[in-house]
Enzyme design. Structure first.
Site, short mmCIF file in Angstrom:
data_model
loop_
_atom_site.label_atom_id
_atom_site.label_comp_id
_atom_site.label_asym_id
_atom_site.label_seq_id
_atom_site.Cartn_x
_atom_site.Cartn_y
_atom_site.Cartn_z
N ASP A 142 109.26 55.18 9.71
CA ASP A 142 108.87 54.51 10.29
C ASP A 142 108.15 53.00 10.07
O ASP A 142 107.63 53.19 8.23
CB ASP A 142 107.44 54.90 10.64
N VAL A 179 113.78 49.47 11.48
CA VAL A 179 114.88 49.19 12.24
C VAL A 179 115.77 48.38 11.65
O VAL A 179 116.56 47.42 12.48
CB VAL A 179 114.86 49.89 13.00
N TYR A 219 110.34 43.72 27.85
CA TYR A 219 110.31 44.31 27.54
C TYR A 219 111.86 45.29 28.00
O TYR A 219 112.49 46.04 28.16
CB TYR A 219 109.51 45.97 27.82
N THR A 229 108.99 57.79 31.74
CA THR A 229 107.98 57.02 32.21
C THR A 229 106.72 56.95 31.69
O THR A 229 107.05 57.04 30.12
CB THR A 229 107.65 58.19 33.64
#
Length: 279
Positions: A40, A63, A154, A185
């Site tokens: 992370d 990342v 997004y 969701t």
């Protein structure tokens, strides 16, 4: 009932593993006997989370940086063995209208949500192909199959993840390397803080996403949608004429869920962190 025994001993790497879906997945897979490595960008939190749960490896991972990603995977393989599963989970979801979104935030969403997934997949597949086995699981979103005001960039990023993963699935068919997308969701994590789910669509628990991922490792398939109800609605709406689908979205409250109805105070800390305001 699913037999999870095949997960025992697998080396699993999870990006964005310090909290939320990533941490819930790491915890669930560890309980099933997997060797867990979480990375992370938040070095303090990833080390706190990893140490508290006794994961096999936990460290800072950016990342969006090839050197960081490659060295992290090198360390995993040096200490734990060949990587069996990479879960590209790291992602951010700032909300608001496109015209109010600073270009820095637009680039940040695309760098983490799209480039991070592409980079991680590329590095993992290069290691898996010579072995003739491995699995890449990319965390997309039901937003990748629909369009939600307040989440334009997004949405675009998650559409990209779905298209990318489906393409790899066909590109590397019969190589022994499997590719899957997970489409949650709205989930009860910090990412969803201050947002009320549209009507008929309850928020998912992160543990539900973790369970879906565990089942994908046991029995790989191209996509899994969580929750089943939200996934079914998204699929049905996608088959309807555009005007009808848009009307249903508005009737369910999706038009304002990520705009006017957001609790900005409850979401303030998350937005500051993912936008880079707190760095």
């Amino acid at each position: 009932m699913t037999d999870f025994s095949s997960i025992a001993g697998k080396v699993v790497v999870i990006t964005g593993g310090a909290r939320g879906i990533g941490l819930a997945t790491a915890t669930a897979l560890q309980a099933l006997g997997a060797k867990i490595a979480i990375g992370d960008i938040d070095e303090t939190t990833v080390k706190e989370s990893g140490a508290a749960r006794g994961f096999d490896l936990y460290d800072r991972l950016d990342v969006t940086d090839q050197a960081s990603f490659e060295s992290f995977l090198d360390e995993v393989e040096r200490r734990l063995g060949p990587i069996d599963v990479l879960i590209n989970n790291a992602g951010i979801m700032p909300t608001g209208k496109l015209v109010d979104e600073p270009d820095q935030v637009t680039r940040r969403i695309l760098d983490i949500n799209v480039y991070g997934v592409i980079l991680g997949s590329k590095l993992a597949v290069a290691r898996m192909l010579p072995r003739g086995r491995g699995q890449v699981i990319n965390i997309a979103s039901l937003a990748g199959e629909t369009h939600i005001p307040g989440l334009a960039t997004y949405n675009a990023s998650k559409h990209a993840v779905l298209g990318f993963t489906d393409t790899l699935r066909e590109e590397y068919r019969d190589t022994g390397v499997r590719f899957s997308s997970v489409l949650p969701t709205l989930t009860k994590t910090e990412l969803g803080s201050g947002v009320t789910a549209p009507k008929l669509l309850r928020p998912a628990e992160p543990e539900e996403i973790a369970d879906a991922i565990a089942k994908l490792i046991v029995a790989p398939k191209s996509k899994v949608r969580v929750t089943a109800v939200a996934g079914a609605i998204a699929q049905v709406v996608g088959l309807l004429p555009e005007a009808v689908g848009d009307y249903i979205g508005r009737a369910l409250g999706a038009q304002n869920a990520f705009l006017d109805e957001v609790d900005t105070q409850a979401r303030k800390a998350y937005e500051a962190r993912v936008r880079g305001d707190s760095e």
